[in-house]
Design a protein around this motif. Sequence first.
Motif, PDB file in Angstrom:
ATOM      1  N   ARG A   1      71.567  18.962  51.949  1.00  0.00           N
ATOM      2  CA  ARG A   1      72.925  18.584  52.333  1.00  0.00           C
ATOM      3  C   ARG A   1      72.972  17.123  52.738  1.00  0.00           C
ATOM      4  O   ARG A   1      71.939  16.514  53.030  1.00  0.00           O
ATOM      5  CB  ARG A   1      73.446  19.467  53.467  1.00  0.00           C
ATOM      6  CG  ARG A   1      72.903  19.154  54.863  1.00  0.00           C
ATOM      7  CD  ARG A   1      73.551  20.061  55.887  1.00  0.00           C
ATOM      8  NE  ARG A   1      73.111  19.829  57.250  1.00  0.00           N
ATOM      9  CZ  ARG A   1      73.834  19.170  58.188  1.00  0.00           C
ATOM     10  NH1 ARG A   1      75.007  18.648  57.865  1.00  0.00           N
ATOM     11  NH2 ARG A   1      73.375  19.039  59.408  1.00  0.00           N
ATOM     12  N   THR A   2      74.180  16.566  52.764  1.00  0.00           N
ATOM     13  CA  THR A   2      74.358  15.190  53.203  1.00  0.00           C
ATOM     14  C   THR A   2      74.448  15.163  54.721  1.00  0.00           C
ATOM     15  O   THR A   2      75.273  15.854  55.320  1.00  0.00           O
ATOM     16  CB  THR A   2      75.634  14.584  52.601  1.00  0.00           C
ATOM     17  OG1 THR A   2      76.747  15.440  52.909  1.00  0.00           O
ATOM     18  CG2 THR A   2      75.513  14.442  51.088  1.00  0.00           C
TER      19      THR A   2
ATOM     20  N   GLY B   1      77.963  10.523  55.671  1.00  0.00           N
ATOM     21  CA  GLY B   1      78.952  10.391  54.611  1.00  0.00           C
ATOM     22  C   GLY B   1      80.360  10.332  55.153  1.00  0.00           C
ATOM     23  O   GLY B   1      80.832  11.278  55.795  1.00  0.00           O
TER      24      GLY B   1
ATOM     25  N   LYS C   1      84.451  10.245  54.865  1.00  0.00           N
ATOM     26  CA  LYS C   1      85.421  10.948  54.033  1.00  0.00           C
ATOM     27  C   LYS C   1      85.925  10.032  52.937  1.00  0.00           C
ATOM     28  O   LYS C   1      86.325   8.896  53.208  1.00  0.00           O
ATOM     29  CB  LYS C   1      86.581  11.432  54.905  1.00  0.00           C
ATOM     30  CG  LYS C   1      87.601  12.282  54.160  1.00  0.00           C
ATOM     31  CD  LYS C   1      88.695  12.759  55.100  1.00  0.00           C
ATOM     32  CE  LYS C   1      89.731  13.574  54.343  1.00  0.00           C
ATOM     33  NZ  LYS C   1      90.839  14.018  55.237  1.00  0.00           N
TER      34      LYS C   1
ATOM     35  N   GLY D   1      89.877  13.952  48.511  1.00  0.00           N
ATOM     36  CA  GLY D   1      88.972  15.091  48.597  1.00  0.00           C
ATOM     37  C   GLY D   1      89.550  16.252  47.818  1.00  0.00           C
ATOM     38  O   GLY D   1      89.752  16.177  46.616  1.00  0.00           O
TER      39      GLY D   1
ATOM     40  N   PHE E   1      78.603  18.996  51.904  1.00  0.00           N
ATOM     41  CA  PHE E   1      79.492  17.879  52.215  1.00  0.00           C
ATOM     42  C   PHE E   1      80.423  18.272  53.362  1.00  0.00           C
ATOM     43  O   PHE E   1      81.043  19.335  53.333  1.00  0.00           O
ATOM     44  CB  PHE E   1      80.341  17.495  50.996  1.00  0.00           C
ATOM     45  CG  PHE E   1      79.525  17.110  49.795  1.00  0.00           C
ATOM     46  CD1 PHE E   1      78.980  15.837  49.691  1.00  0.00           C
ATOM     47  CD2 PHE E   1      79.298  18.016  48.774  1.00  0.00           C
ATOM     48  CE1 PHE E   1      78.212  15.482  48.585  1.00  0.00           C
ATOM     49  CE2 PHE E   1      78.538  17.674  47.673  1.00  0.00           C
ATOM     50  CZ  PHE E   1      77.989  16.403  47.579  1.00  0.00           C
TER      51      PHE E   1
ATOM     52  N   ASP F   1      78.841   6.815  59.911  1.00  0.00           N
ATOM     53  CA  ASP F   1      79.925   7.024  58.958  1.00  0.00           C
ATOM     54  C   ASP F   1      81.020   5.973  59.116  1.00  0.00           C
ATOM     55  O   ASP F   1      81.630   5.539  58.130  1.00  0.00           O
ATOM     56  CB  ASP F   1      80.524   8.424  59.131  1.00  0.00           C
ATOM     57  CG  ASP F   1      79.595   9.521  58.613  1.00  0.00           C
ATOM     58  OD1 ASP F   1      78.533   9.179  58.057  1.00  0.00           O
ATOM     59  OD2 ASP F   1      79.932  10.712  58.777  1.00  0.00           O
TER      60      ASP F   1
ATOM     61  N   THR G   1      77.977   7.225  47.943  1.00  0.00           N
ATOM     62  CA  THR G   1      78.965   7.717  48.905  1.00  0.00           C
ATOM     63  C   THR G   1      79.475   9.094  48.496  1.00  0.00           C
ATOM     64  O   THR G   1      79.205   9.577  47.390  1.00  0.00           O
ATOM     65  CB  THR G   1      80.147   6.750  48.980  1.00  0.00           C
ATOM     66  OG1 THR G   1      80.798   6.740  47.701  1.00  0.00           O
ATOM     67  CG2 THR G   1      79.681   5.347  49.338  1.00  0.00           C
ATOM     68  N   TYR G   2      80.266   9.700  49.376  1.00  0.00           N
ATOM     69  CA  TYR G   2      80.887  10.986  49.054  1.00  0.00           C
ATOM     70  C   TYR G   2      81.738  10.885  47.796  1.00  0.00           C
ATOM     71  O   TYR G   2      81.723  11.770  46.937  1.00  0.00           O
ATOM     72  CB  TYR G   2      81.758  11.449  50.229  1.00  0.00           C
ATOM     73  CG  TYR G   2      81.056  12.348  51.221  1.00  0.00           C
ATOM     74  CD1 TYR G   2      79.671  12.320  51.377  1.00  0.00           C
ATOM     75  CD2 TYR G   2      81.776  13.233  52.014  1.00  0.00           C
ATOM     76  CE1 TYR G   2      79.032  13.134  52.282  1.00  0.00           C
ATOM     77  CE2 TYR G   2      81.151  14.059  52.931  1.00  0.00           C
ATOM     78  CZ  TYR G   2      79.775  14.006  53.059  1.00  0.00           C
ATOM     79  OH  TYR G   2      79.145  14.828  53.955  1.00  0.00           O
TER      80      TYR G   2
ATOM     81  N   LEU H   1      80.973  13.321  44.695  1.00  0.00           N
ATOM     82  CA  LEU H   1      81.923  14.390  44.397  1.00  0.00           C
ATOM     83  C   LEU H   1      82.667  14.180  43.085  1.00  0.00           C
ATOM     84  O   LEU H   1      83.109  15.139  42.454  1.00  0.00           O
ATOM     85  CB  LEU H   1      82.920  14.547  45.542  1.00  0.00           C
ATOM     86  CG  LEU H   1      82.354  15.107  46.844  1.00  0.00           C
ATOM     87  CD1 LEU H   1      83.363  14.986  47.980  1.00  0.00           C
ATOM     88  CD2 LEU H   1      81.936  16.565  46.676  1.00  0.00           C
TER      89      LEU H   1
END
Length: 698
Positions: A215-216, A219, A221, A225, A311, A674, A689-690, A694
């Motif tokens: 898992r991260t 990170g 947001k 999303g 995440f 973060d 990055t996220y 993603l």
Amino acid sequence: MKHVSDYFGSLVFDDRVMKARLSSEVYQSLKKTIDEGAKLDLSVANAVATAMKDWAIANGATHYTHWFQPLTGITAEKHDSFITPAPDGRVIMEFSGSELIKGEPDASSFPSGGLRATFEARGYTAWDPTSYAFIKGKTLCIPTAFCSYAGEALDKKTPLLRSMEALNRQALRILRLFGNDHVKCVRTSVGPEQEYFLVDREMYEKRRDLIFTGRTLFGAKPPKGQELDDHYFGAIKPTVAAFMEDLNEELWKLGILAKTEHNEVAPAQHELAPIYTTTNIATDHNQLTMEIMQKVAARHGLVCLLHEKPFAGVNGSGKHNNWSISTDEGVNLLSPGETPHDNAQFLLFLCAVIKAVDDYQDLLRISVATAGNDLRLGAQEAPPAIVSIFLGDELNAVLESLENDTPYCGVKKTKMKLGVDVLPKFTKDNTDRNRTSPFAFTGNKFEFRMVGSADSIACANIMLNSAVAESLRVYADYLEQAPDFQSALQEMLKNTIKEHKRIIFNGNGYDDAWIQEATLKRGLSNYPSTPDCVPHILDRKNVELLTGQKIYTEPELRARYEIVLENYCKSIVIEANTMVDMAEKEILPAITAYAMELAKTAAAKKVLNEQITCAFECERVKTLSALTDEIALKIQELKKSLISLKSTETVCEESAFIRDQVLVKMRELRVPCDEAETITARKYWPFPTYGELLFGVK
């Protein structure tokens, strides 16, 4: 073009292969062992072993392994070749019945919870004939149970099979009371929906948190999303579609009934759902599915993440355990029929489940307790940690009429009309779906939604089978002695509803008011974390259930208590050390380098013109410097908590300290890191990055 029907199960020593390769006498004897639990004769085992070996070699296999499920949560295998020396210097390919039935892997290096010392190495694997052998690569895999030299179960399969036998025994007693003497056995069946994330492999390899922990740990947001709900059931991207196509083919070859695939709610999240099958086979298949997902992903330049919360801020991944009970004749005992209020047998099994879940809600919570699942439960469509049952309006009304001795005034089946003539009319289901319910009735089965994505489904089904078996035992003991079966049945069901209706909740499980009502008014248990719930496995009522139904011995039960908490502690310590490593060696140098560039830029501007204010550079350097100081402080605090952790004396104390101290320090360290990510130039930030993770798969 290959047709699925041509290659489905082609790598499985299944019923079709056994019929073709075994004599009628051997086949019938083996089927009796599989279906009725009859003792397996060694001569039959020898015949099966020879046929199995010949079939495997014909399909390219050179080795065999006893494939088992130790208490690590993953599978284990030790490969032996079929070769045996021949007198003339050549080799022959042999495989005996004794080799099929029993293996001897080293038992000292697997988790045992104190059942085995390191110097006590011998362990045994025992063939499970109820689960078909299969070929993986060039190896014949034989599903087995795993035990110690002293006979203690060191795996997940043995207690699962015990729990299935316990439920079968008690369910048959109930069916006999209803005159169903022709039923030979009752089996539970499961269809586990598997959620997972796919990320780009190159990006994955740049993040040590993903590599070490799954898992991260850091990170910020991303700008977008899952807010628009545009990923759920959306068009599948070409790279993902290619992965799914390849995955299906691999699973179908192994006889795994992969049925449904789709995008899940979070970006990069997907789901695979199989058709239901017998619980121990479903458990084997799910373990294989997770392994093959990861292998196939690698072939496509992807990584499959099975962690429950890879995440922060988007949906986590669960494994919805769809559970039902059926007879060997294919009758689903949880099917209400057209008139559930008149279906006494259905109502008894329904009430047995309600009683079981209420009496042993703590065991169900314990069965899904992991460090990863603690992060998932209670948010973003994952059910809360409080166990409750959703039944829907119709069944609720049926139970209320039964409890209150009032006539059931059922609602007629509603035809759905969508206001467009060309669209067909269809019948509305008797229950809605409640995505916040941990345990929801969905027509003819219960969906236990609390299981984590990376978990074996064995643990949840062991506890569920055992608890329901106990309810059925209590019912059978009462009804077998009753002078009037019908009146005793009605009174028993009525009392069950009165005593256990507190567990039924059809509302919003995320509502704060429900938390208050559940714990303060209804007296339901609420265990937010693994250290909160796992010690309760040793509560007297739970020990009496699991030993009384012969699922575990007391030493086996205590071993699992130790192992679950030990795994929790080790997982979080690895995460904490990874956080320290990344913050010190990657994040702080990146922030410092960017601050240095800004300072140099400001200085260069001042050389050109002293009137230039350099307000942006100065303010940003000031903010970054403050963040680096805060990060450095939080790193030291986390390190101190890890040092203090070493002074704890028991695994229970250690897990509680981690929950109360280490996790708090980890969360505190993440906040400034973060924040720094959001104001540090992208070229300086040391890992993807996220947003990139993603949305990086095309």
